[in-house]
Motif scaffolding. Sequence first.
Motif, PDB file in Angstrom:
ATOM      1  N   GLY A  85       5.623  47.727 -48.343  1.00 48.25           N
ATOM      2  CA  GLY A  85       5.015  46.740 -47.439  1.00 48.25           C
ATOM      3  C   GLY A  85       5.423  46.918 -45.985  1.00 48.25           C
ATOM      4  O   GLY A  85       4.559  47.090 -45.113  1.00 48.25           O
ATOM      5  N   ASN A 107      -1.923  45.553 -43.132  1.00 46.33           N
ATOM      6  CA  ASN A 107      -1.388  44.350 -43.768  1.00 46.33           C
ATOM      7  C   ASN A 107      -1.545  44.388 -45.294  1.00 46.33           C
ATOM      8  O   ASN A 107      -1.359  43.384 -45.969  1.00 46.33           O
ATOM      9  CB  ASN A 107      -2.047  43.090 -43.181  1.00 46.33           C
ATOM     10  N   ASN A 108      -1.890  45.579 -45.814  1.00 43.11           N
ATOM     11  CA  ASN A 108      -2.046  45.707 -47.270  1.00 43.11           C
ATOM     12  C   ASN A 108      -2.015  47.195 -47.635  1.00 43.11           C
ATOM     13  O   ASN A 108      -1.889  48.053 -46.767  1.00 43.11           O
ATOM     14  CB  ASN A 108      -3.377  45.076 -47.720  1.00 43.11           C
ATOM     15  N   SER A 109      -2.136  47.481 -48.936  1.00 39.26           N
ATOM     16  CA  SER A 109      -2.211  48.869 -49.395  1.00 39.26           C
ATOM     17  C   SER A 109      -3.472  49.530 -48.838  1.00 39.26           C
ATOM     18  O   SER A 109      -4.524  48.886 -48.755  1.00 39.26           O
ATOM     19  CB  SER A 109      -2.265  48.897 -50.921  1.00 39.26           C
TER      20      SER A 109
END
Lengths: 208, 208
Positions: free
Chosen positions: A48, A57-59
């Motif tokens: 993260g 803000n994510n994968s």
Amino acid sequence: MKNTDTRTATLEFWFEFASNYSYLTVMRIDALAAEYGVAVVWKPFLLGPVFKSFGWNNSPFVLQKEKGAYVWQDMTRQCKKYRLPWTRPTDFPRASLLPMRVALVGAEQPWMSEYCQRIMQINFVEDRPIDHADVVNEVLTSLNLPASDILLAAQSEENKRRLRLQTEQAHQRGIFGAPTFFVGTDMFWGNDRLEDALIFAAQSKHQT
Amino acid sequence: MKNTDTRTATLEFWFEFASNYSYLTVMRIDALAAEYGVAVVWKPFLLGPVFKSFGWNNSPFVLQKEKGAYVWQDMTRQCKKYRLPWTRPTDFPRASLLPMRVALVGAEQPWMSEYCQRIMQINFVEDRPIDHADVVNEVLTSLNLPASDILLAAQSEENKRRLRLQTEQAHQRGIFGAPTFFVGTDMFWGNDRLEDALIFAAQSKHQT
């Protein structure tokens, strides 16, 4: 050096329980490393914060829908190839902080590989949450380990700090995804490079 | 179907001359596909517009510096593994429009594989520009082909339009990088999946 022949080849294995390609490696690395005569140095870190440092803000598998769609096709085939069970997780990427903290406590312990396999199976085979004290407790207990003591150590301020530091170190070494392997300063990215990295380690007999 | 046994297994190979991982596949695919008894359907397309559709104005290897730094380490080792010559290009990703247009003209011609290998070597071994009529002319001539006629056909409005369409098709089929392989609707991404895709094609004997 006089004792060259007695040096053990080592491979650093940087991974995350939330990472589906780390699942493939966690299930394969122990047997494969033994085959190549290479010792594995387990390096749990949090993806993260690394992704956040890139402004994500994510994968990337969630952020980039084309790659995301592909990844699940690929995982089904990869698991078939490696004869591993597989369920596409209904929650991805799963929160993994507590089991990661426990992994840091166990990194040099003989139960590390089995513990990691068990957590990965809960995420990617049983499709259950992994970031719960109950679940981690269940896994540690099933391995005949002192679960309460380990959970206490995992949640100590010192251990929390160590995981932040290890994650920061991952970032500083140029890690941008998981799994990532290091043999000295040579970096290998992805489960697809596990064999190459092991061969490289065995040939260079690098000590970390 | 009565004539199942006479069907030929086919694999679609989507690629770009600017793409370093496409270089690995272009150099390997002919011999490997023959080994697996699979016919290759060459599908040149432009990566630039695909990347632009994701909001990227360049290759992810340029935009994401950590991945970029890794890729050149990886390429050196990959080329050593496959016994391919390698020079890190001083200009990356190289403009490739003209040779790509010629590739579309040659896609079903017997000279396609050799032409593509030659262009790739100019980019990734000789480290020279490839988007010049002189260079493409030199390659076609060295293959004893009617260079002027081919260049004329490549630069026709009809052929330019076809390359735009093929690029649009790549995007619509969910392609997000190169090389990408298709066996029917099954997609495989990356040179690392070439063997898997060929095995899959040989087993399914899929016709496109």
